[in-house]
Design an enzyme around this catalytic site. Structure first.
Site, PDB file in Angstrom:
ATOM      1  N   CYS A  23       0.840  -1.088   0.079  1.00  0.00           N
ATOM      2  CA  CYS A  23       0.063  -0.165  -0.060  1.00  0.00           C
ATOM      3  C   CYS A  23       0.811   1.424   0.078  1.00  0.00           C
ATOM      4  O   CYS A  23       2.198   0.981   0.146  1.00  0.00           O
ATOM      5  CB  CYS A  23      -0.783   0.063   1.175  1.00  0.00           C
ATOM      6  SG  CYS A  23      -1.888  -1.479   1.572  1.00  0.00           S
ATOM      7  N   GLY A  49      -0.079   0.651  -5.218  1.00  0.00           N
ATOM      8  CA  GLY A  49      -1.486   0.150  -5.064  1.00  0.00           C
ATOM      9  C   GLY A  49      -2.429   0.374  -6.116  1.00  0.00           C
ATOM     10  O   GLY A  49      -2.785   1.928  -6.048  1.00  0.00           O
ATOM     11  N   ASN A 124       0.139   0.853   5.994  1.00  0.00           N
ATOM     12  CA  ASN A 124       0.976  -0.083   4.768  1.00  0.00           C
ATOM     13  C   ASN A 124       1.827  -0.995   5.984  1.00  0.00           C
ATOM     14  O   ASN A 124       2.408  -0.474   6.653  1.00  0.00           O
ATOM     15  CB  ASN A 124       1.751   1.203   4.231  1.00  0.00           C
ATOM     16  CG  ASN A 124       2.677   0.384   3.225  1.00  0.00           C
ATOM     17  OD1 ASN A 124       3.935   1.007   3.184  1.00  0.00           O
ATOM     18  ND2 ASN A 124       2.414  -0.831   2.699  1.00  0.00           N
ATOM     19  N   GLY A 125       1.898  -2.163   5.458  1.00  0.00           N
ATOM     20  CA  GLY A 125       2.599  -3.480   5.780  1.00  0.00           C
ATOM     21  C   GLY A 125       1.690  -4.574   6.168  1.00  0.00           C
ATOM     22  O   GLY A 125       0.438  -4.475   5.495  1.00  0.00           O
ATOM     23  N   TYR A 265      12.506  -3.172  -6.098  1.00  0.00           N
ATOM     24  CA  TYR A 265      11.231  -3.165  -7.222  1.00  0.00           C
ATOM     25  C   TYR A 265      10.360  -2.052  -6.927  1.00  0.00           C
ATOM     26  O   TYR A 265       9.535  -1.471  -7.857  1.00  0.00           O
ATOM     27  CB  TYR A 265      10.846  -4.676  -7.119  1.00  0.00           C
ATOM     28  CG  TYR A 265       9.222  -4.650  -7.864  1.00  0.00           C
ATOM     29  CD1 TYR A 265       9.133  -4.494  -9.146  1.00  0.00           C
ATOM     30  CD2 TYR A 265       8.189  -4.470  -6.856  1.00  0.00           C
ATOM     31  CE1 TYR A 265       7.899  -4.455  -9.728  1.00  0.00           C
ATOM     32  CE2 TYR A 265       6.927  -4.566  -7.618  1.00  0.00           C
ATOM     33  CZ  TYR A 265       6.822  -4.658  -8.769  1.00  0.00           C
ATOM     34  OH  TYR A 265       5.514  -4.612  -9.347  1.00  0.00           O
TER      35      TYR A 265
HETATM   36  P1  AMP Z   1       7.661 -13.028 -12.314  1.00  0.00           P
HETATM   37  O1  AMP Z   1       6.988 -12.941 -13.900  1.00  0.00           O
HETATM   38  O2  AMP Z   1       6.576 -13.722 -11.728  1.00  0.00           O
HETATM   39  O3  AMP Z   1       8.983 -13.826 -12.363  1.00  0.00           O
HETATM   40  O4  AMP Z   1       7.707 -11.763 -11.673  1.00  0.00           O
HETATM   41  C1  AMP Z   1       8.932 -10.800 -12.086  1.00  0.00           C
HETATM   42  C2  AMP Z   1       8.424  -9.615 -12.451  1.00  0.00           C
HETATM   43  O5  AMP Z   1       7.485  -9.149 -11.887  1.00  0.00           O
HETATM   44  C3  AMP Z   1       9.557  -8.561 -12.739  1.00  0.00           C
HETATM   45  O6  AMP Z   1       9.353  -8.034 -13.818  1.00  0.00           O
HETATM   46  C4  AMP Z   1       9.280  -7.700 -11.509  1.00  0.00           C
HETATM   47  O7  AMP Z   1       9.514  -6.399 -11.962  1.00  0.00           O
HETATM   48  C5  AMP Z   1       7.678  -7.813 -11.048  1.00  0.00           C
HETATM   49  N1  AMP Z   1       7.434  -7.896  -9.617  1.00  0.00           N
HETATM   50  C6  AMP Z   1       8.564  -8.173  -8.831  1.00  0.00           C
HETATM   51  N2  AMP Z   1       7.693  -8.339  -7.518  1.00  0.00           N
HETATM   52  C7  AMP Z   1       6.527  -8.006  -7.785  1.00  0.00           C
HETATM   53  C8  AMP Z   1       5.280  -7.749  -6.936  1.00  0.00           C
HETATM   54  N3  AMP Z   1       5.603  -8.111  -5.563  1.00  0.00           N
HETATM   55  N4  AMP Z   1       4.114  -7.497  -7.343  1.00  0.00           N
HETATM   56  C9  AMP Z   1       4.234  -7.113  -8.982  1.00  0.00           C
HETATM   57  N5  AMP Z   1       5.313  -7.309  -9.679  1.00  0.00           N
HETATM   58  C10 AMP Z   1       6.381  -7.741  -9.132  1.00  0.00           C
END
Ligand code: AMP
Length: 483
Positions: A23, A49, A124-125, A265
Site C-alpha cells: 500500500c 497500489g 501500509n505493511g 522493485y
Molecule cells: P515473475 O514474472 O513472476 O518472475 O515476476 C517478476 C516480474 O514481476 C519482474 O518484472 C518484476 O518487476 C515484477 N515484480 C516483482 N515483484 C513484484 C510484486 N511483488 N508485485 C508485482 N510485480 C512484481
C-alpha cells in the site's frame, strides 16, 4: 483480552483474504483543503497500489468524511468527491491488487466513531499477529467488517482502558507485531508511526505551515512539500495544526530492518528511501551485476520500468550500449478478452513487445529487477527470439527470491517461487535462456550498505520479526469472522 486458548476457529481459510498489504499512505495536517493534496499525494503513490483508493478529511469540529472505492486514484476521485472532503486534516491510502484482494470492504482508510470521536486509519505493511489479535478481540465481543489489519488497530484503540488518547495510541501500537507504517486521525489530530524495525518507509515533510507524512518522497514532490526527514523506526508522531510532537517511542527492536525489496522493485526511482536515492541504488545493483556476470553482447535492454535504472548501471559498467528494445504498454488494465486459456504468454504480450529493429540478429542482455515465478522472463525470452535475437542473456538485479514475504510485499507461496526449488542452470533451461545471472546477496547489500542492515527475508529466509500467526498455525487467509 482473553487468553488464546479460549478462542475458536470460526471461518475457513479464504483464498481471497490474503495477508498482503502492499500500500501507499499519506497524511496532511494544518493544510487548507487537505483532501486536494492527499489526492495528489496518492496519485504519485499509485505504483504502490492499484486496487482501491481512499481519502478521509477531518474538519475543525473533528468530523471525518470519507470517500473510497475500488479503482485507480483518478477514477475514484472527481472534483465533487474532493469538494465534499472538507478540512485541513486528511489522510489517504492506495491498496495493491492481489488475486481477489478482499474487494471494496477492504478499501482504506477505515473509519469508525468511538468514545473519543471519529477515528480513521491508513496502514501500509502486514501485521504478523493480526489473526491472533483478531481472534482475541472477537472472543471479547468485537465485530469486524473487513479482513484488513487496520480494523484490528481501530478495535485496539476503542478498547484501550487508558485515560488519554495519546496513551491509547501507545497501548494500541504496542500490541502490534510485524510491519506497519501507519497514519491515523482521532478527531482532527493526526498520528503517524513506524514499527520498531522500520520495514516500510514513511517520510515527514513541510508544506507551508502544515505537515505531511507519506510513504515516499515522490508524494512530497508532487505537492511541493519540503522533505524534513524519515519517520524513524519505532517513532510515534502526533501532529495537530501542522505542529509535530513526539510521543513515547515503541519498544526498540534488536535491529532495524527496512525492506531491501523496496529498493529493488517497489519504490519509485525518483524517491529517496532511508537516505538513499532509489535510482542510484538500482544503478549500483546493475553495476555490481555487470561485474559479477559479464557476457559479450551487442546491447543491454531493460524490462521497463522497474529495471530501467539497474540496466543503465549494467550498461555503464560493461560499456555495452543501452537500448530501448522492449516496449511496455502503460495502459494495461483488466481485460475480459483472452484468446485461449492455453496461451500462457497472454499476460506478458498485453504488457510487453520487443522492438525488432533493436534486437534482430543481436546477442542481447535483458536486465530485470527480480525473478519471482519466472512468468515474465519465460515469455520475454520467446518474444525476443521471435523478434530475431541471436542470443538472450538474462541478468537479474537481485538474488533469487526463495521465501515468501510476511511483511507486506506480495510474494507467492514457496512452491510457486521459481528460485526456491531449482538452481540457476535449471531455471535458465526452464526459461529458455542462453545464460542467466543473478546479483549475489552480498553484492546487493554491499551496494546499499549505508542504508542497512535490511530485511532480506525473501532472499535469505532470515525473518527479523516473529511470525506469530504462522507459528500458531493460523492459515494466512483465515482472519476470523466479518459481518
Ligand atoms: P515473475 O514474472 O513472476 O518472475 O515476476 C517478476 C516480474 O514481476 C519482474 O518484472 C518484476 O518487476 C515484477 N515484480 C516483482 N515483484 C513484484 C510484486 N511483488 N508485485 C508485482 N510485480 C512484481
Amino acid at each position: 483480552m482473553k487468553p488464546l486458548s479460549t478462542v475458536q476457529a470460526i471461518r475457513p481459510a479464504d483464498a481471497d483474504d490474503r495477508p498482503h498489504e502492499e500500500c501507499g499512505v499519506v497524511g496532511f495536517s494544518g493544510v487548507p483543503n487537505a483532501a486536494e493534496f492527499a489526492f495528489l499525494g496518492l496519485y504519485s503513490l499509485q505504483h504502490r497500489g492499484q486496487e482501491a483508493a481512499g481519502i478521509v478529511a477531518v474538519d475543525d469540529d473533528g468530523t471525518a468524511r470519507v470517500h473510497k472505492d475500488l479503482g485507480l486514484v483518478s477514477d475514484v476521485f472527481g472534483p465533487e468527491a474532493i469538494q465534499r472532503l472538507v478540512g485541513s486534516t486528511a489522510l489517504g491510502h492506495v491498496r495493491y491488487s492481489t488475486a481477489g484482494g478482499g474487494g471494496a470492504r477492504n478499501a482504506q482508510p477505515i473509519v469508525a466513531t468511538y468514545a473519543d470521536g471519529d477515528l480513521a486509519v491508513s496502514h501500509n505493511g502486514n501485521l504478523t499477529n493480526a489473526i491472533d489479535l483478531r481472534r482475541r478481540l472477537v472472543e471479547d465481543g468485537a465485530i469486524f467488517q473487513s479482513t484488513n489489519d487496520s480494523e484490528v488497530i481501530v478495535h485496539l484503540m476503542a478498547r484501550s482502558r487508558h485515560e488519554t488518547i495519546d496513551h491509547k495510541v501507545d497501548d494500541a501500537l504496542s500490541h502490534l507485531e510485524g510491519s506497519f507504517s501507519i497514519v491515523f486521525s482521532v478527531a482532527d489530530t493526526l498520528y503517524a508511526a513506524r514499527d520498531s524495525r522500520g520495514f516500510r518507509p514513511l517520510v515527514l515533510g513541510r508544506l507551508g505551515d502544515g505537515a505531511v507524512v507519506a510513504s515516499e518522497t515522490c508524494a512530497l514532490d508532487i505537492v511541493g512539500a519540503d522533505y524534513v526527514r524519515d519517520v524513524e523506526p519505532g517513532e510515534v508522531l502526533k501532529i495537530r495544526d501542522g505542529v509535530v510532537q513526539n510521543l513515547r517511542p515503541l519498544e526498540p527492536a534488536d535491529r532495524h530492518a527496512p525492506c531491501v525489496f523496496e529498493l529493488v522493485y517497489f519504490a519509485r526511482p525518483d524517491s529517496r528511501l532511508w537516505g538513499v536515492s532509489v535510482d542510484r541504488a538500482r544503478r549500483r545493483f546493475g553495476r555490481q551485476l555487470a561485474r559479477e556476470h559479464p557476457v559479450e553482447a551487442e546491447c543491454v535492454i531493460p524490462v521497463p520500468d522497474s529495471a530501467n535504472s539497474s540496466a543503465l548501471g549494467y550498461a555503464e559498467e560493461s560499456g555495452i550500449p543501452y537500448e530501448l528494445g522492449l516496449l511496455r504498454n502503460h495502459y494495461v488494465g483488466r481485460t475480459f478478452i483472452k484468446p485461449s486459456q492455453a496461451d500462457r504468454d497472454f499476460g506478458a504480450r498485453m504488457k510487453y513487445n520487443p522492438v525488432r529493429e533493436v534486437v534482430d540478429g543481436k546477442r542481447i542482455i535483458v536486465v530485470d529487477d527480480s525473478l519471482v515465478r519466472g512468468t515474465t522472463s519465460r515469455s520475454l525470452a520467446k518474444f525476443f527470439r521471435n523478434a530475431g535475437a541471436k542470443e538472450v542473456h538474462m541478468r537479474i538485479a537481485s538474488p533469487p527470491v526463495q521465501h515468501p514475504c510476511f511483511y507486506g510485499i506480495d510474494m507467492p507461496s514457496r512452491e510457486e517461487l521459481i528460485g526456491s526449488s531449482r538452481d540457476v542452470q535449471q531455471i535458465r533451461e526452464e526459461l529458455g535462456l542462453d545464460s542467466l545471472g543473478y546479483l549475489s546477496l552480498d553484492g546487493m547489500l554491499d551496494a546499499v550498505s549505508e542504508a542497512g542492515p535490511f530485511c532480506d527475508a525473501c532472499f535469505s529466509g532470515d525473518y527479523p520479526a516473529p511470525l506469530v500467526d504462522v507459528d500458531k498455525g493460523f492459515a494466512p487467509g483465515n482472519r476470523g469472522p466479518i459481518c
